[in-house]
Design an enzyme around this catalytic site. Sequence first.
Site, PDB file in Angstrom:
ATOM      1  N   ASP A  98      41.225  35.825  39.827  1.00 52.56           N
ATOM      2  CA  ASP A  98      41.402  37.329  39.840  1.00 52.56           C
ATOM      3  C   ASP A  98      40.302  37.856  40.788  1.00 52.56           C
ATOM      4  O   ASP A  98      39.077  37.284  40.721  1.00 52.56           O
ATOM      5  CB  ASP A  98      41.061  37.724  38.285  1.00 52.56           C
ATOM      6  CG  ASP A  98      42.231  38.761  37.910  1.00 52.56           C
ATOM      7  OD1 ASP A  98      41.955  39.862  38.218  1.00 52.56           O
ATOM      8  OD2 ASP A  98      42.769  38.452  36.824  1.00 52.56           O
ATOM      9  N   ASP A 207      42.616  43.028  41.264  1.00 53.76           N
ATOM     10  CA  ASP A 207      42.776  44.005  40.266  1.00 53.76           C
ATOM     11  C   ASP A 207      42.481  45.285  40.858  1.00 53.76           C
ATOM     12  O   ASP A 207      41.762  45.599  41.821  1.00 53.76           O
ATOM     13  CB  ASP A 207      41.383  43.587  39.461  1.00 53.76           C
ATOM     14  CG  ASP A 207      40.983  44.395  38.471  1.00 53.76           C
ATOM     15  OD1 ASP A 207      42.051  44.149  37.384  1.00 53.76           O
ATOM     16  OD2 ASP A 207      40.135  45.145  38.111  1.00 53.76           O
ATOM     17  N   GLU A 256      47.727  44.317  42.152  1.00 52.50           N
ATOM     18  CA  GLU A 256      47.968  45.196  40.924  1.00 52.50           C
ATOM     19  C   GLU A 256      48.075  46.629  40.995  1.00 52.50           C
ATOM     20  O   GLU A 256      46.770  47.128  41.567  1.00 52.50           O
ATOM     21  CB  GLU A 256      46.889  45.046  39.577  1.00 52.50           C
ATOM     22  CG  GLU A 256      47.272  45.744  38.374  1.00 52.50           C
ATOM     23  CD  GLU A 256      46.001  45.833  37.514  1.00 52.50           C
ATOM     24  OE1 GLU A 256      44.941  46.053  38.026  1.00 52.50           O
ATOM     25  OE2 GLU A 256      46.397  45.705  36.306  1.00 52.50           O
ATOM     26  N   HIS A 334      47.911  40.657  29.906  1.00 52.40           N
ATOM     27  CA  HIS A 334      46.638  40.819  29.199  1.00 52.40           C
ATOM     28  C   HIS A 334      46.422  42.323  28.594  1.00 52.40           C
ATOM     29  O   HIS A 334      45.431  42.410  27.962  1.00 52.40           O
ATOM     30  CB  HIS A 334      45.577  40.160  29.664  1.00 52.40           C
ATOM     31  CG  HIS A 334      45.118  40.670  30.904  1.00 52.40           C
ATOM     32  ND1 HIS A 334      45.932  40.548  32.062  1.00 52.40           N
ATOM     33  CD2 HIS A 334      43.963  41.426  31.301  1.00 52.40           C
ATOM     34  CE1 HIS A 334      45.191  41.032  33.074  1.00 52.40           C
ATOM     35  NE2 HIS A 334      44.197  41.832  32.632  1.00 52.40           N
ATOM     36  N   ASP A 335      47.158  43.300  29.414  1.00 49.26           N
ATOM     37  CA  ASP A 335      46.965  44.527  28.952  1.00 49.26           C
ATOM     38  C   ASP A 335      47.905  45.273  28.075  1.00 49.26           C
ATOM     39  O   ASP A 335      47.876  46.456  28.194  1.00 49.26           O
ATOM     40  CB  ASP A 335      46.755  45.259  30.326  1.00 49.26           C
ATOM     41  CG  ASP A 335      45.437  44.927  31.077  1.00 49.26           C
ATOM     42  OD1 ASP A 335      44.453  44.238  30.543  1.00 49.26           O
ATOM     43  OD2 ASP A 335      45.508  45.040  32.401  1.00 49.26           O
TER      44      ASP A 335
HETATM   45  C1  NOJ Z   1      42.992  45.610  35.246  1.00 49.41           C
HETATM   46  C2  NOJ Z   1      42.774  44.632  34.267  1.00 49.41           C
HETATM   47  O1  NOJ Z   1      44.111  43.961  34.297  1.00 49.41           O
HETATM   48  C3  NOJ Z   1      42.234  45.169  32.893  1.00 49.41           C
HETATM   49  O2  NOJ Z   1      42.322  44.093  31.731  1.00 49.41           O
HETATM   50  C4  NOJ Z   1      40.863  45.514  33.019  1.00 49.41           C
HETATM   51  O3  NOJ Z   1      40.469  46.046  32.171  1.00 49.41           O
HETATM   52  C5  NOJ Z   1      41.099  46.606  34.383  1.00 49.41           C
HETATM   53  N1  NOJ Z   1      41.882  46.355  35.477  1.00 49.41           N
HETATM   54  C6  NOJ Z   1      39.566  46.882  35.030  1.00 49.41           C
HETATM   55  O4  NOJ Z   1      39.159  45.723  35.560  1.00 49.41           O
END
Ligand code: NOJ
Length: 558
Positions: A98, A207, A256, A334-335
């Site tokens: 990442d 990210d 992303e 994971h979000d």
């Molecule tokens: C996206 C990530 O997937 C998330 O988990 C994170 O909190 C935010 N970006 C900030 O880095």
Amino acid sequence: MKKYWWQDTIIYQVYLRSFQDTNADGIGDLQGVIKRLDYLTWLGVDTLWISPHYDSPMDDNGYDVRDFYKVSPDYGTLDDFKTLVSEAHKRNMKVITDLVLNHTSDEHPWFKAAQDPTHPEHEHYHDFYIWQKPTYTKRGERTLPTRWVSWFGGPVWEYNAALDQYYLHIFSKKMPDLNWRNKTMREALKTMIKWWIDLGVDGFRVDASNHLEKNWDFPDAKPGYEHFSSLPKHHEYLEELGAELFKPNNLLIIGEAGGATKKEALQYAGFDSNEFNLLIQFEHCWADTDSDNTVTSGKWATGPLNLPKIKKSFAHWIDVFKNNGWNTIYWANHDMPRIVSHYGDDQRYHARSAKMLAYALYVLPGTPIVYYGEEIGMTNVDYEHLTDFRDVEVYTEYENFIRRGATHERAMQALRDRSRDNARSPMQWSDEAYAGFSPVSPWMKVNKNAASINVNLQRHQDDSILMTYKDLLALRKAEALAHGEATFIDLDHPKAYCVKTVGKSHTYIVVANFSDATLDYPIEPKLKGYKLFMINVSTIQSTNTLVPYEARIYRKRH
Ligand code: NOJ
Ligand code: CA
């Protein structure tokens, strides 16, 4: 059609903190990933994406980087990292990490210098971040530069008294945003990226990539997302990284970029773009929200599942990348909540609905990303206490719910339904104590269902969710489904999911009932010449009737 290694790969996302602990501190680590490489190979995975492994105070589980050049002691050492890369490579597995470029931790040395006027390098580093002066009312009250709202709730501005300035943070206040207009800052990040490339990584997941540029006029707005999301200039920064680092090193870059439009998507990840190869845009991920109600809003406002929205989104992205780029398929990360709890049923029809979701997704063209635990149908967390949650976002949002009038139980339910912690509980390897994740109580509670949902158990059951994943991933490879042509049938049907994909030697039809009620769906006329290939129930009651969450794959040789 272009040919790159990442078009035929199967990616598996590991949430490092929760995958496997090997040194009995209750935290997943790099040695844990190494220990499980053979499992991943067995499953059919050939690219690993690990969540941030850098030194961090862990305000946001490592997305708040304190030192980009150091492995977090929670996860091991640089030698462990090198071993992971070489052990993966021995197995023909690629490793991507990442890359967190939008912000650092407030404990990063750059920010420490930036925020402290007495620091010898203050002048140099202050401009690495984004600062604004307050305005004062006649009565001398300080006001925020704008009312912009952070992605984790609350204002994006944090006051620094020593400077009499606010710094911008679009995530937590421990994650100050970097100033991408500063060339020296960009060069420093590029040096760091090169350093990891030289260590042998095969690519990155970038990210928050669409947030790198901000509107420096700072217009007032609430929540104001449009002033720090997808502004055209962020492409210039990504293009710079791509041309100088990504493309020359033949890396796989996954960007992303939530909410990307078709035009933006091709700009990011078209074959002739330098920016990314694969794009994660999340369009299908919240197809069950209601119009906002009084206590919850956005993703927290649970509503009925809108299946046509999911199908149309899949069809749309397949179309966007047809010929000009490459599609990416994934259920969640994971979000988000666990997919079986979110779009399936984690109780009565747990295994059946988890398999249905797998059939629906993994016949589609593109490169798949499997999220750890998805392959055994891991479910949302079942936490009773607020203190069981770990995510920084949970605590700000809980306060918001209560402030808007939610009872404690209502707020807890929203967290159990939607919080990011749902997808971050320890991997369920076995029915041993702590699910075989760790010999000690882990950093985050193990789900109570670990005794019945775990790898060990499912490895020995031919019809388990895990074996279904293994079979489907093997089928993808054998039939080159990544390159297949897919056609959705009955896109507007609210409960039936039906898609046809042309593989190497067969054409496949998946038909599924995305509901907990029996569904009459006249599929028979479409099945001329097709034979039943896979089912997620023991027997079919009638061809044109699907029991709750029933799914089938038919195929015909061509
Ligand atoms: C996206 C990530 O997937 C998330 O988990 C994170 O909190 C935010 N970006 C900030 O880095
Ligand atoms: Ca550990």
